[in-house]
Scaffold this motif. Sequence first.
Motif, mmCIF file in Angstrom:
data_model
loop_
_atom_site.group_PDB
_atom_site.id
_atom_site.type_symbol
_atom_site.label_atom_id
_atom_site.label_comp_id
_atom_site.label_asym_id
_atom_site.label_seq_id
_atom_site.Cartn_x
_atom_site.Cartn_y
_atom_site.Cartn_z
ATOM 1 N N LYS A 157 0.809 -1.223 0.000
ATOM 2 C CA LYS A 157 0.000 0.000 0.000
ATOM 3 C C LYS A 157 0.839 1.269 0.000
ATOM 4 C CE LYS A 157 -3.830 -2.358 0.139
ATOM 5 N NZ LYS A 157 -4.711 -2.399 -1.059
ATOM 6 N N ASN A 158 1.877 1.309 0.825
ATOM 7 C CA ASN A 158 2.675 2.521 0.970
ATOM 8 C C ASN A 158 3.691 2.625 -0.162
ATOM 9 O OD1 ASN A 158 1.360 3.193 3.396
ATOM 10 N ND2 ASN A 158 2.740 1.858 4.550
ATOM 11 N N LYS A 159 3.384 3.502 -1.130
ATOM 12 C CA LYS A 159 4.224 3.594 -2.314
ATOM 13 C C LYS A 159 5.648 4.020 -1.975
ATOM 14 C CE LYS A 159 4.524 5.748 -6.864
ATOM 15 N NZ LYS A 159 3.861 6.631 -7.858
ATOM 16 N N TRP A 160 5.791 5.019 -1.130
ATOM 17 C CA TRP A 160 7.134 5.505 -0.793
ATOM 18 C C TRP A 160 7.977 4.420 -0.141
ATOM 19 C CZ3 TRP A 160 9.108 5.284 4.085
ATOM 20 C CH2 TRP A 160 8.201 5.086 5.129
ATOM 21 N N PHE A 161 7.305 3.518 0.613
ATOM 22 C CA PHE A 161 8.046 2.469 1.319
ATOM 23 C C PHE A 161 8.507 1.386 0.353
ATOM 24 C CE2 PHE A 161 8.196 -1.568 3.674
ATOM 25 C CZ PHE A 161 9.162 -1.245 4.613
ATOM 26 N N TYR A 162 7.597 0.859 -0.478
ATOM 27 C CA TYR A 162 8.018 -0.247 -1.344
ATOM 28 C C TYR A 162 8.921 0.232 -2.479
ATOM 29 C CZ TYR A 162 4.075 0.844 -4.568
ATOM 30 O OH TYR A 162 3.176 1.444 -5.435
ATOM 31 N N GLU A 163 8.750 1.466 -2.925
ATOM 32 C CA GLU A 163 9.670 1.996 -3.931
ATOM 33 C C GLU A 163 11.068 2.165 -3.342
ATOM 34 O OE1 GLU A 163 9.338 2.445 -7.043
ATOM 35 O OE2 GLU A 163 7.217 2.712 -7.525
ATOM 36 N N SER A 164 11.127 2.668 -2.109
ATOM 37 C CA SER A 164 12.420 2.844 -1.436
ATOM 38 C C SER A 164 13.065 1.495 -1.155
ATOM 39 C CB SER A 164 12.241 3.618 -0.127
ATOM 40 O OG SER A 164 11.677 4.884 -0.360
ATOM 41 N N LEU A 165 12.240 0.498 -0.800
ATOM 42 C CA LEU A 165 12.765 -0.824 -0.497
ATOM 43 C C LEU A 165 13.378 -1.469 -1.730
ATOM 44 C CD1 LEU A 165 13.026 -2.804 1.862
ATOM 45 C CD2 LEU A 165 10.801 -3.762 1.233
ATOM 46 N N TYR A 166 12.706 -1.340 -2.864
ATOM 47 C CA TYR A 166 13.254 -1.900 -4.100
ATOM 48 C C TYR A 166 14.521 -1.155 -4.510
ATOM 49 C CZ TYR A 166 13.957 -3.249 -8.919
ATOM 50 O OH TYR A 166 14.524 -3.694 -10.085
ATOM 51 N N LEU A 167 14.500 0.168 -4.373
ATOM 52 C CA LEU A 167 15.679 0.963 -4.719
ATOM 53 C C LEU A 167 16.866 0.572 -3.835
ATOM 54 C CD1 LEU A 167 16.691 3.208 -6.553
ATOM 55 C CD2 LEU A 167 16.037 4.855 -4.779
ATOM 56 N N LEU A 168 16.601 0.325 -2.555
ATOM 57 C CA LEU A 168 17.652 -0.126 -1.642
ATOM 58 C C LEU A 168 18.224 -1.469 -2.090
ATOM 59 C CD1 LEU A 168 19.278 0.094 1.001
ATOM 60 C CD2 LEU A 168 17.320 -0.982 2.167
ATOM 61 N N LEU A 169 17.352 -2.377 -2.504
ATOM 62 C CA LEU A 169 17.796 -3.682 -2.990
ATOM 63 C C LEU A 169 18.675 -3.524 -4.226
ATOM 64 C CD1 LEU A 169 17.715 -6.788 -3.113
ATOM 65 C CD2 LEU A 169 15.557 -6.595 -4.373
ATOM 66 N N LEU A 170 18.246 -2.705 -5.169
ATOM 67 C CA LEU A 170 18.994 -2.527 -6.408
ATOM 68 C C LEU A 170 20.345 -1.870 -6.156
ATOM 69 C CD1 LEU A 170 18.687 -3.023 -9.445
ATOM 70 C CD2 LEU A 170 17.749 -0.710 -9.656
ATOM 71 N N ILE A 171 20.357 -0.852 -5.301
ATOM 72 C CA ILE A 171 21.610 -0.166 -4.991
ATOM 73 C C ILE A 171 22.572 -1.091 -4.252
ATOM 74 C CG2 ILE A 171 22.629 1.691 -3.620
ATOM 75 C CD1 ILE A 171 20.173 3.369 -4.253
ATOM 76 N N SER A 172 22.046 -1.878 -3.321
ATOM 77 C CA SER A 172 22.910 -2.791 -2.571
ATOM 78 C C SER A 172 23.510 -3.856 -3.473
ATOM 79 C CB SER A 172 22.123 -3.445 -1.426
ATOM 80 O OG SER A 172 21.061 -4.239 -1.930
#
Length: 329
Positions: free
Chosen positions: A305-320
């Motif tokens: 539901k929380n767009k900012w959270f799941y977008e940030s989570l995926y971005l964190l995964l990709l950056i890591s």
Amino acid sequence: MISFFKALNPLNILWLAVILFISRIGFILVSQDKTTFAFAEPVARLLISPGNFLNPGSTGTNILLAGIVVFAQALLLNHLVNHHNLLGKPTFLPALMYITLSGLFTPFLVLSPPLLCNFLIIWMLFKLFSFYKSNDAKSAAFDLGMMIAIGTIIYLPFIYFFLALCVALIIFRPLNWREILAGVVGYVTIFFFLAVYYYMNESLGQFYSIWLPLGTKFPDSINIHYYSFLVLVPVVVILSLCFVKLQQNFFKSYVQIRKSFQLLFVVFLIASLSFYVKTPFNLNHFLLCAVPCSVFFSYYFLYAKNKWFYESLYLLLLISIIYFQFNKF
């Protein structure tokens, strides 16, 4: 980015290619070592004489070929999920998640037997999911037994995916020993002709020895560099959130969908725990987990539901992935 891939837009194919390229170009630039590709297990040494096309030499060529394989598998997996409506709506998320997870570790980026076996896993899932509406699964079970045997020739730990066939027959259909026997016959058929070939080449002793790794004891510990655990942090978080979301919606889903996710979880466990058969241990084994994990990840990101959270989570995964993969410690 996640919101863009939630829709089944043909333009997403181009973006998939871009993400695939970005996640691999860094390793091509920094790596100077040549790579080799062992196409088959010792069981197939008499059948296959690897040529130069199986040992590309340069890392760049190897990664390019592996990237093409990953891209094709991502599209096939996406078709599988949408064809069986596992997520409830058409989406490109499974392809995105597969391309992302297939770049998790450096050994994932080159051609390897586990990577090729993912074709077989996707093909198997097409047939396994069809059990639910099938009146007679004996012919499909026979075909699956042969597919598992071919996978075993390519990569020995694949033999344990026969458990996935048995579990699928139990989950999707009333228990019928004839269907399980059909799978066994299909598996034995491939190795019967292979044993005959070894016998004709006076190498039957080698045929017996290929099964010795199956007696390997489960290891007490696994030696993985500490930064490998760090890159797994977002993976574990997303997987945990997915299981929470699945638990919340489990009984709201159709029976076929519930059974399909149960089977995917079994496939994930089999892929995770069968690593000890192959020695020496190599991280590329866990590419076998990429198929079920991609579906799990897609489920979470599709219904989060929380767009900012799941977008940030995926971005964190990709950056890591990019950071820990392309930096030597």
